[in-house]
Design a protein around this motif. Structure first.
Motif, PDB file in Angstrom:
ATOM      1  N   LEU A  44       0.872  -1.180   0.000  1.00 56.66           N
ATOM      2  CA  LEU A  44       0.000   0.000   0.000  1.00 56.66           C
ATOM      3  C   LEU A  44       0.903   1.220   0.000  1.00 56.66           C
ATOM      4  CD1 LEU A  44      -3.313   0.568   1.633  1.00 56.66           C
ATOM      5  CD2 LEU A  44      -1.570   2.269   2.165  1.00 56.66           C
ATOM      6  N   TYR A  45       0.671   2.116  -0.950  1.00 59.31           N
ATOM      7  CA  TYR A  45       1.505   3.317  -1.007  1.00 59.31           C
ATOM      8  C   TYR A  45       0.879   4.430  -0.180  1.00 59.31           C
ATOM      9  CZ  TYR A  45       4.258   7.268  -2.492  1.00 59.31           C
ATOM     10  OH  TYR A  45       5.067   8.379  -2.480  1.00 59.31           O
ATOM     11  N   HIS A  46       1.687   5.020   0.694  1.00 58.64           N
ATOM     12  CA  HIS A  46       1.220   6.148   1.528  1.00 58.64           C
ATOM     13  C   HIS A  46       1.775   7.450   0.959  1.00 58.64           C
ATOM     14  CE1 HIS A  46       0.588   8.792   4.967  1.00 58.64           C
ATOM     15  NE2 HIS A  46       1.867   9.042   4.988  1.00 58.64           N
ATOM     16  N   ASP A  47       0.878   8.393   0.643  1.00 58.78           N
ATOM     17  CA  ASP A  47       1.290   9.686   0.089  1.00 58.78           C
ATOM     18  C   ASP A  47       1.769  10.625   1.189  1.00 58.78           C
ATOM     19  OD1 ASP A  47       0.473   9.681  -2.843  1.00 58.78           O
ATOM     20  OD2 ASP A  47      -1.395   9.024  -1.890  1.00 58.78           O
ATOM     21  N   PRO A  48       3.046  11.008   1.188  1.00 62.91           N
ATOM     22  CA  PRO A  48       3.488  12.014   2.163  1.00 62.91           C
ATOM     23  C   PRO A  48       2.889  13.376   1.810  1.00 62.91           C
ATOM     24  CG  PRO A  48       5.367  10.881   1.144  1.00 62.91           C
ATOM     25  CD  PRO A  48       4.149  10.571   0.328  1.00 62.91           C
ATOM     26  N   CYS A  49       2.457  14.117   2.820  1.00 66.55           N
ATOM     27  CA  CYS A  49       1.831  15.423   2.567  1.00 66.55           C
ATOM     28  C   CYS A  49       2.816  16.379   1.890  1.00 66.55           C
ATOM     29  CB  CYS A  49       1.349  16.060   3.865  1.00 66.55           C
ATOM     30  SG  CYS A  49       0.600  14.904   5.004  1.00 66.55           S
ATOM     31  N   GLY A  50       4.096  16.276   2.261  1.00 68.88           N
ATOM     32  CA  GLY A  50       5.105  17.235   1.810  1.00 68.88           C
ATOM     33  C   GLY A  50       5.276  17.293   0.298  1.00 68.88           C
ATOM     34  N   ILE A  51       5.198  16.134  -0.374  1.00 66.76           N
ATOM     35  CA  ILE A  51       5.328  16.172  -1.843  1.00 66.76           C
ATOM     36  C   ILE A  51       3.959  16.027  -2.505  1.00 66.76           C
ATOM     37  CG2 ILE A  51       7.727  15.409  -2.053  1.00 66.76           C
ATOM     38  CD1 ILE A  51       6.644  12.561  -2.558  1.00 66.76           C
ATOM     39  N   GLY A  52       2.922  15.905  -1.671  1.00 65.83           N
ATOM     40  CA  GLY A  52       1.558  15.759  -2.180  1.00 65.83           C
ATOM     41  C   GLY A  52       0.827  17.074  -2.135  1.00 65.83           C
ATOM     42  N   ARG A  53      -0.195  17.128  -1.271  1.00 65.28           N
ATOM     43  CA  ARG A  53      -1.042  18.330  -1.305  1.00 65.28           C
ATOM     44  C   ARG A  53      -0.346  19.579  -0.783  1.00 65.28           C
ATOM     45  NH1 ARG A  53      -4.244  14.816   2.153  1.00 65.28           N
ATOM     46  NH2 ARG A  53      -3.041  14.864   4.066  1.00 65.28           N
ATOM     47  N   ARG A  54       0.710  19.437   0.025  1.00 60.81           N
ATOM     48  CA  ARG A  54       1.423  20.635   0.461  1.00 60.81           C
ATOM     49  C   ARG A  54       2.614  20.919  -0.445  1.00 60.81           C
ATOM     50  NH1 ARG A  54       1.870  23.180   5.757  1.00 60.81           N
ATOM     51  NH2 ARG A  54       1.060  24.789   4.395  1.00 60.81           N
ATOM     52  N   GLY A  55       2.767  20.104  -1.448  1.00 60.06           N
ATOM     53  CA  GLY A  55       3.859  20.301  -2.396  1.00 60.06           C
ATOM     54  C   GLY A  55       3.310  20.282  -3.812  1.00 60.06           C
ATOM     55  N   PRO A  56       4.108  19.785  -4.771  1.00 63.00           N
ATOM     56  CA  PRO A  56       3.667  19.860  -6.169  1.00 63.00           C
ATOM     57  C   PRO A  56       2.750  18.714  -6.601  1.00 63.00           C
ATOM     58  CG  PRO A  56       5.929  19.086  -6.043  1.00 63.00           C
ATOM     59  CD  PRO A  56       5.474  19.290  -4.632  1.00 63.00           C
ATOM     60  N   GLY A  57       2.321  17.860  -5.676  1.00 62.13           N
ATOM     61  CA  GLY A  57       1.420  16.771  -6.051  1.00 62.13           C
ATOM     62  C   GLY A  57       2.131  15.654  -6.807  1.00 62.13           C
ATOM     63  N   LEU A  58       3.209  15.149  -6.232  1.00 60.57           N
ATOM     64  CA  LEU A  58       3.945  14.045  -6.864  1.00 60.57           C
ATOM     65  C   LEU A  58       3.273  12.722  -6.486  1.00 60.57           C
ATOM     66  CD1 LEU A  58       7.613  15.235  -6.148  1.00 60.57           C
ATOM     67  CD2 LEU A  58       6.214  15.650  -8.183  1.00 60.57           C
ATOM     68  N   TYR A  59       2.130  12.467  -7.126  1.00 60.61           N
ATOM     69  CA  TYR A  59       1.354  11.264  -6.799  1.00 60.61           C
ATOM     70  C   TYR A  59       1.660  10.116  -7.749  1.00 60.61           C
ATOM     71  CZ  TYR A  59      -1.375  14.651  -4.144  1.00 60.61           C
ATOM     72  OH  TYR A  59      -1.757  15.635  -3.277  1.00 60.61           O
ATOM     73  N   GLU A  60       1.852  10.427  -9.049  1.00 61.73           N
ATOM     74  CA  GLU A  60       1.961   9.363 -10.038  1.00 61.73           C
ATOM     75  C   GLU A  60       3.378   8.803 -10.144  1.00 61.73           C
ATOM     76  OE1 GLU A  60      -0.896   8.262 -10.659  1.00 61.73           O
ATOM     77  OE2 GLU A  60      -1.772  10.073  -9.782  1.00 61.73           O
ATOM     78  N   GLU A  61       4.384   9.650  -9.904  1.00 63.67           N
ATOM     79  CA  GLU A  61       5.773   9.200 -10.033  1.00 63.67           C
ATOM     80  C   GLU A  61       6.068   7.960  -9.192  1.00 63.67           C
ATOM     81  OE1 GLU A  61       4.739  12.239  -9.723  1.00 63.67           O
ATOM     82  OE2 GLU A  61       5.677  13.516 -11.215  1.00 63.67           O
TER      83      GLU A  61
END
Lengths: 244, 423
Positions: free
Chosen positions: A131-148
Motif C-alpha cells: 500500500l503506497y502512503h502519500d506524504p503530505c510534503g510532496i503531495g497536497r502541500r507540495g507539487p502533487g507528486l502522486y503518479e511518479e
C-alpha cells in the motif's frame, strides 16, 4: 557547450540519523551505479527552524547552507525527504530570496526518470502487495507528486490504494514537528491510519517516500499487536528489488 | 518558562485523552457517520462544489468591508424595529447583555459557539439568572459540567452510557442507554422551560446586511422555541457571519448544510425583527405571538483586527460546518482537548486571535501535523496549516515558544542538526 551534469544527493538529518534509511538510500544509489556528491548528512536544511517560526534566525542559517551546497558545483540535487525538498524548492527562493543554481528533485521524480531511461532494473514481484502512503510534503502541500512513485512501484509490485489517497490521503501524523512535540499523539495518528487504511485492504507492507512518514508509520505499526506490518521508505524498498 | 509549563500541562491532558476508551469509541462512530452523510450530500448535490467557490468570493468581500456591512445590517434591523448593538470585545458584550436581560431571569439558550467566547452561562448565572441549554448535545455537556468538544456536536465525546448516567441523576430514576429514550427525556424536561423563560438566547449562522435577516440552521427544533416562545430574543452574532444579501445567505446555507453532512436540515429560521400584527385597524402591535423585543449584538472580539491581516483573515471565512475536524488526522484522537473554546486546527487560530489570546494558543499550536487535508475539504478553502505556521512565527516573536522547540532550534543553529548528538 553543454555543462556536464554533476549530481548531489542531499540525505537530510532524519535519513542520515536512521541507519536503515541511510543504508537503503546508499544501497539504491550504489546498485543503480550513480555517481554523486553526498551532502546533508551533517547539515540540516533548516526546515525545523521555519516550522518553529524561527524565520529571522533561519535567514542567516539557510544562506550558509546554500553557500556550502553551491560551492560543490553540483548541477542537480536529489533528496528523499519531502521536508528538505520543499525547503530548497519553495522556502529558499520565496521566503529567503535564495535562488539555488541547480535543479532540485525529490527521489520519486529521480527514480521515475531512471526507470524511464532504463537505468534501473527492478525484479518483477507481482505477487507482492504493497500500500503506497502519500506524504503530505510532496503531495497536497507540495507539487502533487502522486503518479511518479506509483509508476515506479507498479513496475515491480502490486500497488494497493487506501480508500482515501493522493490529495485526500490520510496524514501519518509524523510532520509539522508533531513527532517532536507530542510523540505519542503522532504515533497514535499513525496507528489509526494503519487501522483505517491498511488493515481493511489486507496489505501487510506500506511503502512511502518520506523518512518521517516511514519512522512514524513504523512506530504506529509496532502498536498493532495482531498483525505484523512492514514499512519502507521508497529508496530502501527499491534497493531490495534491485539485482546486486 | 511559563510557555513550557503551560505546554507540559497541555501534554498531560492530551496523553490522558489518548487513553480514554469512551472518547475513542464515540469519535470513531461520529467520524464514520459524518463521512457517509457528507459523501451522500455531495453526491446528491454535486453543484455545491462550484457554489463553494462563489461563497468564498462573497465571504472575502465581506471580510474586506466588515465595518460597512455591520453598519448596513444594523440600519436594516433598526428599520425592522429590532435593537442593535456593537460590542468590541466579550466584556462589552456581557455588559450589554446584563443591561438587556437583568437579573433573576430564566434564559433558554440555543447552541452557540460564539457564546462560549462570552462564557455566557457562567456570567449570566453569576448575575443571578438561570440558563438552560436546549440543544441536546449542549444540554448533556451542561449537565456534565464539561466544555463542548465539537462545534456542531458538542457532546461528540460522550457515549450513550455516560448520557444515561447523568440523565438518571437528573430524573431521579434509572434511565436506559437507548438514545431514543434519552432524547425523549430531554424533550420532556425542557418543554415547559421555553414557555416559562423570560429570554431566549441564540447565535446565528448568517445575517444579511440588506434585510437584517438572521439564519438559524438546526434539526432539533429547539431554536424555534428559543427564538419564538419567550418575550425577548437576544442574539449575539460574530461580525464574520455577515452576508451582503438574502440570496448570498441562501447560497451559504446550501454550502453549509451539504458540507456539514446534511441533504437538508429540518429547520432554517429566518428572523428579521420582533413579532408584530396590524390586524386591528392597521395599528402595529409588537409581540403578536413571538417575541416583543429582538436585540442583536454584533461581536468584534478580535475579528476586525484579524480581517486586516493577509494570512489570518482567511479564518473569518469559517462556516463552522465542522468538516475539517472530522477529516483531521489528529482531532478525532483527542477531540476538543486540542482546543480552548474553539477546537482543532482552525480553532488554534480562533483561540489566538479571538478567544483566548496567544498564551492560550501557544501550547495548541504544535499539535498540528501541517498536513493540509482540512484545506481540501473545507467549503471555505481555509488552509489551517498556513494559519498555524503564521501563528508559530508570532509565538516566537512574543517569546511563547515551548522549551523543546527552543532547544531544537538552537541545536540546528549551533550544530546544523535538530537531533542531539549521541553520547
Amino acid at each position: 557547450m553543454e555543462t556536464e551534469e554533476k549530481l548531489g544527493v542531499f540525505f537530510g538529518c532524519t535519513t542520515a540519523g536512521a541507519p536503515h534509511l541511510l543504508k537503503g538510500l546508499e544501497d539504491f544509489l550504489s546498485k543503480a551505479k550513480i555517481d554523486y556528491v553526498p551532502m546533508g548528512k551533517d547539515l540540516c536544511c533548516g526546515v525545523p527552524l521555519t516550522l518553529a517560526g524561527y524565520h529571522e534566525e533561519a535567514a542567516e542559517y539557510v544562506k550558509k547552507v546554500a553557500d556550502k551546497l553551491i560551492s560543490t558545483g553540483i548541477t542537480k540535487m536529489v533528496t528523499s525527504c519531502p521536508h528538505c525538498y520543499m525547503m530548497f524548492k519553495n522556502e529558499y527562493p520565496e521566503e529567503f530570496g535564495i535562488e539555488l543554481p541547480f535543479k532540485v528533485l525529490h527521489f520519486v521524480e529521480f527514480a521515475d526518470e531512471l526507470l524511464k531511461e532504463g537505468k534501473i532494473k527492478l525484479r518483477n514481484r507481482k505477487d507482492v502487495r504493497i500500500l503506497y502512503h502519500d506524504p503530505c510534503g510532496i503531495g497536497r502541500r507540495g507539487p502533487g507528486l502522486y503518479e511518479e512513485p506509483r509508476r515506479v512501484l507498479e513496475s515491480c509490485v502490486q500497488v494497493v490504494e487506501a480508500d482515501r489517497n493522493r490529495v485526500l490521503g490520510t496524514c501519518c501524523g509524523g510532520g509539522g514537528l508533531l513527532r517532536a512535540s507530542l510523540p505519542k499523539l503522532a504515533v497514535a495518528a499513525a496507528k489509526r491510519k494503519i487501522q483505517d487504511d491498511v488493515l481493511p485492504k489486507d496489505a501487510d507492507t506500506i511503502v512511502t517516500s518520506c523518512p518521517f512518514c516511514t519512522l512514524n508509520l513504523a512506530d504506529g505499526a509496532a502498536e498493532i499487536a495482531d498483525k505484523e506490518i512492514k514499512v519502507f521508505d521508497l529508496p530502501q524498498f527499491l534497493a531490495e528489488q534491485m539485482e546486486d | 518558562m511559563e510557555a513550557s509549563k503551560e505546554f507540559n500541562a497541555y501534554k498531560r491532558t492530551i496523553y490522558k485523552a489518548l487513553k480514554d476508551k469512551f472518547l475513542k469509541t464515540a469519535l470513531e462512530r461520529a467520524v464514520k457517520a459524518f463521512r457517509q452523510n457528507r459523501d451522500a450530500a455531495l453526491a446528491a448535490f454535486p453543484e455545491v462544489v462550484e457554489k463553494r467557490e462563489r461563497l468564498q468570493e462573497i465571504k472575502d468581500k465581506v471580510i474586506d468591508n466588515l465595518e460597512d456591512y455591520v453598519g448596513k445590517a444594523r440600519e436594516a434591523l433598526e428599520k425592522n424595529h429590532a435593537h442593535t448593538y456593537f460590542a468590541e470585545d466579550a466584556e462589552r458584550a456581557n455588559e450589554i447583555l446584563k443591561g438587556i436581560i437583568g437579573t433573576g431571569k430564566m434564559i433558554v439558550k440555543a447552541k452557540s459557539i460564539t457564546s462560549e467566547e462570552l462564557e455566557f452561562n457562567k456570567v449570566m448565572t453569576a448575575y443571578g439568572n438561570t440558563v438552560y441549554e436546549t440543544d441536546l448535545g449542549e444540554f448533556i455537556v451542561q449537565l456534565l459540567d464539561e466544555k463542548p468538544m465539537h462545534i456542531l456536536a458538542p457532546a461528540v465525546h460522550v457515549p450513550r452510557e455516560r448520557v444515561a448516567k447523568i440523565f438518571s441523576e437528573v430524573a431521579g430514576r434509572e434511565m436506559p442507554t437507548d438514545p431514543k429514550k434519552l432524547a425523549m427525556f430531554a424533550r420532556e424536561f425542557l418543554r415547559d422551560k421555553y414557555f416559562n423563560a423570560d429570554v431566549g438566547f441564540s447565535g446565528a449562522n448568517f445575517i444579511t446586511a440588506d434585510t437584517g435577516t438572521m439564519f438559524l440552521v438546526e434539526n432539533e427544533g429547539n431554536i424555534r422555541f428559543v427564538t419564538n416562545a419567550p418575550e425577548i430574543h437576544v442574539a449575539v452574532i460574530g461580525v464574520e457571519k455577515l452576508m451582503p444579501t438574502l440570496s448570498d445567505a441562501m447560497l451559504g446555507l446550501e454550502v453549509l448544510m451539504r458540507y456539514a453532512g446534511y441533504l437538508t436540515t429540518s429547520y432554517v429560521s429566518m428572523i428579521s425583527g420582533p413579532a408584530k400584527t396590524g390586524d386591528i385597524e392597521k395599528v402595529v402591535v409588537y409581540g403578536a405571538h413571538g417575541p416583543k423585543e429582538l436585540h442583536v449584538i454584533f461581536l468584534d472580539n478580535g475579528r476586525m483586527k484579524a480581517a486586516t491581516d493577509p494570512v489570518y483573515r482567511d479564518m473569518l471565512r469559517c462556516l463552522r460546518c465542522g468538516a475539517c475536524m472530522y477529516e483531521c488526522p489528529i482531532y478525532p484522537l483527542v477531540s476538543g482537548h486540542w482546543g480552548y473554546r474553539y477546537m482543532g486546527g482552525i480553532g488554534v487560530a480562533w483561540t489566538a486571535l479571538v478567544s483566548g489570546g496567544l498564551e492560550k494558543a501557544a501550547p495548541l499550536a504544535y499539535s498540528c501535523a501541517l498536513c493540509g487535508r482540512c484545506k481540501e475539504i473545507c467549503p471555505a478553502g481555509i488552509d489551517s496549516s498556513k494559519l498555524i505556521e503564521r501563528l508559530r512565527k508570532d509565538l516566537k516573536k512574543e517569546g511563547l515558544v515551548p522549551e523543546f522547540i527552543r532547544e531544537m532550534a538552537e541545536m540546528v543553529l549551533e550544530h546544523g542538526t535538530p537531533y542531539p548528538k549521541e553520547g
